[in-house]
Enzyme design. Structure first.
Site, mmCIF file in Angstrom:
data_model
loop_
_atom_site.group_PDB
_atom_site.id
_atom_site.type_symbol
_atom_site.label_atom_id
_atom_site.label_comp_id
_atom_site.label_asym_id
_atom_site.label_seq_id
_atom_site.Cartn_x
_atom_site.Cartn_y
_atom_site.Cartn_z
ATOM 1 N N GLU A 103 0.838 -1.202 0.000
ATOM 2 C CA GLU A 103 0.000 0.000 0.000
ATOM 3 C C GLU A 103 0.870 1.247 0.000
ATOM 4 O O GLU A 103 1.935 1.279 0.649
ATOM 5 C CB GLU A 103 -0.912 -0.006 1.235
ATOM 6 C CG GLU A 103 -1.936 1.107 1.270
ATOM 7 C CD GLU A 103 -2.940 0.910 2.405
ATOM 8 O OE1 GLU A 103 -3.468 -0.224 2.539
ATOM 9 O OE2 GLU A 103 -3.188 1.857 3.163
ATOM 10 N N ASP A 105 0.246 5.368 0.616
ATOM 11 C CA ASP A 105 -0.802 6.231 1.147
ATOM 12 C C ASP A 105 -0.482 7.714 1.109
ATOM 13 O O ASP A 105 0.605 8.138 1.539
ATOM 14 C CB ASP A 105 -1.042 5.912 2.641
ATOM 15 C CG ASP A 105 -1.598 4.533 2.878
ATOM 16 O OD1 ASP A 105 -2.269 3.997 1.992
ATOM 17 O OD2 ASP A 105 -1.357 3.995 3.976
ATOM 18 N N GLU A 107 -2.655 10.492 3.166
ATOM 19 C CA GLU A 107 -3.772 10.655 4.086
ATOM 20 C C GLU A 107 -3.782 12.090 4.605
ATOM 21 O O GLU A 107 -2.812 12.540 5.227
ATOM 22 C CB GLU A 107 -3.664 9.669 5.258
ATOM 23 C CG GLU A 107 -3.824 8.219 4.829
ATOM 24 C CD GLU A 107 -3.642 7.245 5.972
ATOM 25 O OE1 GLU A 107 -4.526 6.394 6.174
ATOM 26 O OE2 GLU A 107 -2.612 7.333 6.674
#
Length: 285
Positions: A103, A105, A107
Protein backbone atom coordinates in the site's frame (compact mmCIF):
# COMPACT_ATOMS: atom_id res chain seq x y z
CA UNK A 1 21.11 12.32 -20.76
CA UNK A 2 22.03 15.86 -19.87
CA UNK A 3 20.43 17.43 -16.81
CA UNK A 4 18.82 20.11 -19.00
CA UNK A 5 17.09 17.52 -21.18
CA UNK A 6 16.05 15.58 -18.09
CA UNK A 7 14.39 18.61 -16.53
CA UNK A 8 12.68 19.38 -19.85
CA UNK A 9 11.20 15.88 -19.98
CA UNK A 10 9.99 16.11 -16.40
CA UNK A 11 8.31 19.45 -17.11
CA UNK A 12 6.54 17.91 -20.12
CA UNK A 13 5.40 15.02 -17.98
CA UNK A 14 4.01 17.15 -15.19
CA UNK A 15 2.36 19.72 -17.43
CA UNK A 16 0.59 17.26 -19.67
CA UNK A 17 0.26 14.17 -17.51
CA UNK A 18 2.14 12.14 -20.13
CA UNK A 19 5.36 12.50 -22.02
CA UNK A 20 3.67 13.73 -25.16
CA UNK A 21 2.92 16.89 -27.02
CA UNK A 22 -0.27 18.74 -26.20
CA UNK A 23 -2.65 18.80 -23.27
CA UNK A 24 -4.26 15.65 -21.91
CA UNK A 25 -8.00 15.59 -22.45
CA UNK A 26 -10.48 15.54 -19.59
CA UNK A 27 -11.43 11.95 -18.78
CA UNK A 28 -14.70 11.13 -17.07
CA UNK A 29 -14.76 9.26 -13.77
CA UNK A 30 -16.62 6.27 -15.21
CA UNK A 31 -13.93 5.54 -17.78
CA UNK A 32 -11.34 4.34 -15.25
CA UNK A 33 -13.03 4.35 -11.83
CA UNK A 34 -16.07 3.00 -9.97
CA UNK A 35 -17.75 3.64 -6.62
CA UNK A 36 -16.73 0.95 -4.14
CA UNK A 37 -18.65 2.01 -1.02
CA UNK A 38 -21.09 4.63 0.21
CA UNK A 39 -22.94 4.86 -3.12
CA UNK A 40 -25.46 7.45 -1.92
CA UNK A 41 -22.60 9.61 -0.60
CA UNK A 42 -20.89 10.00 -3.99
CA UNK A 43 -21.91 12.84 -6.32
CA UNK A 44 -20.82 13.22 -9.95
CA UNK A 45 -20.20 16.83 -11.03
CA UNK A 46 -19.25 18.67 -14.23
CA UNK A 47 -20.36 15.92 -16.59
CA UNK A 48 -18.45 13.27 -14.68
CA UNK A 49 -15.09 15.02 -14.66
CA UNK A 50 -15.32 15.77 -10.92
CA UNK A 51 -16.44 13.61 -8.01
CA UNK A 52 -17.62 14.75 -4.60
CA UNK A 53 -17.28 12.33 -1.69
CA UNK A 54 -19.43 13.01 1.36
CA UNK A 55 -19.32 11.80 4.94
CA UNK A 56 -21.94 12.17 7.66
CA UNK A 57 -22.68 10.16 10.79
CA UNK A 58 -24.32 7.44 8.69
CA UNK A 59 -21.49 6.73 6.24
CA UNK A 60 -18.37 7.84 4.46
CA UNK A 61 -17.62 6.95 0.85
CA UNK A 62 -14.94 5.81 -1.55
CA UNK A 63 -14.05 4.92 -5.11
CA UNK A 64 -11.43 2.80 -6.82
CA UNK A 65 -9.90 2.12 -10.22
CA UNK A 66 -11.50 -0.55 -12.37
CA UNK A 67 -8.07 -2.04 -13.09
CA UNK A 68 -4.95 -2.99 -11.16
CA UNK A 69 -1.49 -1.67 -11.98
CA UNK A 70 2.10 -2.82 -11.58
CA UNK A 71 3.94 0.47 -12.10
CA UNK A 72 3.11 3.98 -13.16
CA UNK A 73 2.91 7.70 -12.44
CA UNK A 74 -0.48 8.04 -10.79
CA UNK A 75 -2.28 11.27 -9.99
CA UNK A 76 -5.44 12.91 -8.72
CA UNK A 77 -6.37 16.53 -8.14
CA UNK A 78 -7.91 16.89 -4.68
CA UNK A 79 -9.62 19.50 -2.54
CA UNK A 80 -10.23 18.41 1.05
CA UNK A 81 -13.10 19.30 3.46
CA UNK A 82 -13.23 22.81 4.86
CA UNK A 83 -14.04 24.05 8.34
CA UNK A 84 -14.02 21.98 11.51
CA UNK A 85 -12.66 18.72 10.10
CA UNK A 86 -10.93 17.22 13.13
CA UNK A 87 -10.99 13.43 12.96
CA UNK A 88 -11.91 13.39 9.26
CA UNK A 89 -9.52 11.57 6.92
CA UNK A 90 -9.37 12.11 3.17
CA UNK A 91 -7.28 9.36 1.60
CA UNK A 92 -5.74 8.77 -1.82
CA UNK A 93 -3.77 5.56 -2.02
CA UNK A 94 -2.83 2.43 -3.89
CA UNK A 95 -3.43 -0.99 -2.38
CA UNK A 96 -3.16 -4.67 -3.21
CA UNK A 97 -5.49 -7.35 -1.89
CA UNK A 98 -4.91 -9.87 0.89
CA UNK A 99 -3.61 -9.76 4.45
CA UNK A 100 0.04 -9.26 3.46
CA UNK A 101 -0.82 -6.35 1.23
CA UNK A 102 1.24 -3.59 -0.35
CA UNK A 103 0.00 0.00 0.00
CA UNK A 104 1.10 3.56 -0.79
CA UNK A 105 -0.80 6.23 1.15
CA UNK A 106 -1.61 9.90 1.01
CA UNK A 107 -3.77 10.66 4.09
CA UNK A 108 -5.04 14.17 4.78
CA UNK A 109 -5.72 14.46 8.49
CA UNK A 110 -8.38 17.05 9.30
CA UNK A 111 -8.13 19.48 12.19
CA UNK A 112 -10.09 21.93 14.29
CA UNK A 113 -11.18 25.06 12.44
CA UNK A 114 -8.24 27.44 12.10
CA UNK A 115 -5.61 24.73 12.58
CA UNK A 116 -3.66 23.30 9.61
CA UNK A 117 -4.20 19.97 7.95
CA UNK A 118 -1.49 17.35 8.34
CA UNK A 119 -0.51 15.26 5.32
CA UNK A 120 0.61 11.76 6.26
CA UNK A 121 2.27 9.31 3.88
CA UNK A 122 2.95 5.65 4.49
CA UNK A 123 4.42 2.69 2.62
CA UNK A 124 3.32 -0.91 3.24
CA UNK A 125 4.97 -4.02 1.85
CA UNK A 126 3.96 -7.61 2.66
CA UNK A 127 1.57 -6.19 5.26
CA UNK A 128 4.31 -4.26 7.05
CA UNK A 129 3.67 -0.54 7.42
CA UNK A 130 4.57 1.73 10.33
CA UNK A 131 6.55 3.98 7.97
CA UNK A 132 4.62 7.18 8.60
CA UNK A 133 5.90 10.60 7.70
CA UNK A 134 3.84 13.74 8.38
CA UNK A 135 4.15 17.31 7.20
CA UNK A 136 2.36 20.62 7.08
CA UNK A 137 1.64 21.79 3.56
CA UNK A 138 2.80 25.21 2.32
CA UNK A 139 -0.77 26.04 1.26
CA UNK A 140 -4.33 25.50 2.48
CA UNK A 141 -5.55 22.29 0.77
CA UNK A 142 -9.18 23.19 1.44
CA UNK A 143 -9.18 26.28 -0.77
CA UNK A 144 -8.41 24.84 -4.19
CA UNK A 145 -7.43 21.70 -6.08
CA UNK A 146 -3.82 20.58 -5.96
CA UNK A 147 -1.97 17.78 -7.74
CA UNK A 148 -0.98 14.70 -5.73
CA UNK A 149 1.13 12.09 -7.55
CA UNK A 150 2.77 8.75 -6.87
CA UNK A 151 5.66 7.49 -9.01
CA UNK A 152 6.14 3.74 -8.64
CA UNK A 153 8.74 1.81 -10.58
CA UNK A 154 11.30 -0.91 -9.84
CA UNK A 155 13.77 1.62 -8.42
CA UNK A 156 11.84 4.07 -6.29
CA UNK A 157 8.51 5.34 -5.03
CA UNK A 158 8.14 9.11 -4.94
CA UNK A 159 5.23 11.10 -3.53
CA UNK A 160 4.75 14.52 -5.15
CA UNK A 161 2.63 17.54 -4.18
CA UNK A 162 2.25 20.02 -7.03
CA UNK A 163 5.34 18.55 -8.74
CA UNK A 164 7.46 18.86 -5.58
CA UNK A 165 8.74 15.57 -4.12
CA UNK A 166 7.80 15.17 -0.46
CA UNK A 167 8.88 11.57 0.06
CA UNK A 168 11.23 9.08 -1.57
CA UNK A 169 11.27 5.35 -0.80
CA UNK A 170 14.05 3.57 -2.64
CA UNK A 171 14.05 -0.09 -3.62
CA UNK A 172 16.55 -1.59 -1.16
CA UNK A 173 15.38 -5.19 -1.44
CA UNK A 174 19.03 -6.15 -2.02
CA UNK A 175 19.69 -5.47 1.69
CA UNK A 176 16.44 -7.01 2.96
CA UNK A 177 14.03 -4.07 2.85
CA UNK A 178 10.62 -5.15 1.61
CA UNK A 179 9.48 -3.24 -1.47
CA UNK A 180 5.96 -3.15 -2.97
CA UNK A 181 5.73 -5.66 -5.84
CA UNK A 182 2.04 -6.65 -5.93
CA UNK A 183 -0.57 -5.35 -8.42
CA UNK A 184 -2.39 -2.43 -6.82
CA UNK A 185 -5.71 -0.68 -7.27
CA UNK A 186 -5.98 3.11 -7.00
CA UNK A 187 -8.45 4.14 -4.30
CA UNK A 188 -9.75 7.32 -2.65
CA UNK A 189 -12.01 7.66 0.36
CA UNK A 190 -13.47 9.99 2.97
CA UNK A 191 -13.83 8.31 6.35
CA UNK A 192 -14.04 8.56 10.14
CA UNK A 193 -10.55 8.43 11.64
CA UNK A 194 -11.23 10.19 14.93
CA UNK A 195 -9.82 7.30 16.94
CA UNK A 196 -6.31 8.36 15.87
CA UNK A 197 -6.11 11.04 13.16
CA UNK A 198 -6.18 14.33 15.12
CA UNK A 199 -4.25 14.93 18.35
CA UNK A 200 -3.73 11.20 18.71
CA UNK A 201 -7.48 10.61 18.77
CA UNK A 202 -8.28 13.22 21.42
CA UNK A 203 -10.12 15.43 18.91
CA UNK A 204 -13.38 13.80 17.86
CA UNK A 205 -15.49 14.57 14.82
CA UNK A 206 -17.91 17.48 15.23
CA UNK A 207 -20.90 15.96 13.47
CA UNK A 208 -22.75 19.28 13.53
CA UNK A 209 -20.30 20.32 10.78
CA UNK A 210 -21.35 17.40 8.57
CA UNK A 211 -21.69 16.57 5.79
CA UNK A 212 -17.97 16.79 5.10
CA UNK A 213 -17.11 17.07 1.41
CA UNK A 214 -13.96 16.21 -0.54
CA UNK A 215 -13.54 16.78 -4.28
CA UNK A 216 -11.52 14.86 -6.89
CA UNK A 217 -10.53 15.53 -10.50
CA UNK A 218 -8.16 14.16 -13.19
CA UNK A 219 -9.30 10.61 -13.76
CA UNK A 220 -6.93 9.64 -16.55
CA UNK A 221 -4.49 6.91 -15.45
CA UNK A 222 -0.86 6.53 -16.52
CA UNK A 223 -0.03 3.04 -15.34
CA UNK A 224 0.90 -0.45 -16.51
CA UNK A 225 -2.24 -2.57 -16.36
CA UNK A 226 -2.21 -6.00 -14.74
CA UNK A 227 -4.87 -8.65 -15.34
CA UNK A 228 -7.36 -8.89 -12.49
CA UNK A 229 -6.35 -12.36 -11.30
CA UNK A 230 -2.63 -12.06 -12.04
CA UNK A 231 0.17 -11.45 -9.57
CA UNK A 232 2.80 -11.05 -12.28
CA UNK A 233 4.01 -7.48 -12.76
CA UNK A 234 7.32 -8.27 -14.48
CA UNK A 235 6.13 -6.76 -17.76
CA UNK A 236 5.45 -3.51 -15.88
CA UNK A 237 9.21 -2.91 -15.56
CA UNK A 238 9.53 -2.49 -19.32
CA UNK A 239 11.28 0.63 -20.62
CA UNK A 240 8.43 1.11 -23.08
CA UNK A 241 6.83 2.89 -20.12
CA UNK A 242 8.53 6.25 -19.70
CA UNK A 243 8.38 6.14 -15.89
CA UNK A 244 10.65 3.07 -15.93
CA UNK A 245 13.48 4.66 -17.91
CA UNK A 246 16.72 5.70 -16.13
CA UNK A 247 15.59 9.34 -15.95
CA UNK A 248 13.05 8.23 -13.30
CA UNK A 249 15.36 6.09 -11.19
CA UNK A 250 16.38 9.00 -8.98
CA UNK A 251 15.55 12.66 -8.43
CA UNK A 252 17.28 15.19 -10.62
CA UNK A 253 19.33 17.88 -8.77
CA UNK A 254 16.53 20.47 -8.82
CA UNK A 255 13.97 18.14 -7.29
CA UNK A 256 16.49 16.76 -4.84
CA UNK A 257 16.94 20.29 -3.49
CA UNK A 258 13.15 20.73 -3.34
CA UNK A 259 12.87 17.47 -1.44
CA UNK A 260 15.52 18.48 1.08
CA UNK A 261 13.75 21.80 1.58
CA UNK A 262 10.44 20.05 2.31
CA UNK A 263 12.09 17.79 4.87
CA UNK A 264 13.77 20.75 6.57
CA UNK A 265 10.88 23.22 6.57
CA UNK A 266 7.64 21.23 6.60
CA UNK A 267 8.16 17.73 8.00
CA UNK A 268 6.86 17.33 11.55
CA UNK A 269 7.27 13.57 12.03
CA UNK A 270 9.49 10.90 10.51
CA UNK A 271 9.46 7.30 11.70
CA UNK A 272 13.14 7.12 10.76
CA UNK A 273 14.08 9.53 13.55
CA UNK A 274 11.60 8.28 16.17
CA UNK A 275 14.06 6.61 18.55
CA UNK A 276 11.35 5.75 21.08
CA UNK A 277 9.55 3.74 18.46
CA UNK A 278 12.64 2.57 16.56
CA UNK A 279 15.69 2.53 18.86
CA UNK A 280 17.59 1.07 15.91
CA UNK A 281 16.71 2.91 12.68
CA UNK A 282 15.06 0.69 10.04
CA UNK A 283 17.37 -0.42 7.25
CA UNK A 284 15.77 1.87 4.67
CA UNK A 285 16.50 4.91 6.83
Amino acid sequence: MSSLVFVFLIVLYFNDGVLARGRSREVSFDQNYKVIWGDNHVVSLNQGTEIQLLMDNSSGSGFGSKKNYGSGFFHLRIKVPRGDSGGVVTAYYMTSQGSKHDELDFEFLGNKKGKPYILQTNVFSEGQGNREQRLHLWFDPTQDFHHYRILWNQHQIVFFVDNIPIRVFKNMSNVGVRYPTKPMQIQASLWDGDSWATDGGRTKINWSSAPFKAYFQSFDVKGCEVLQDSSDIQHCASHKYQWNTPSFWQLDPVRQRQYENVKTRYMIYDYCTDRKRNPTPPLEC
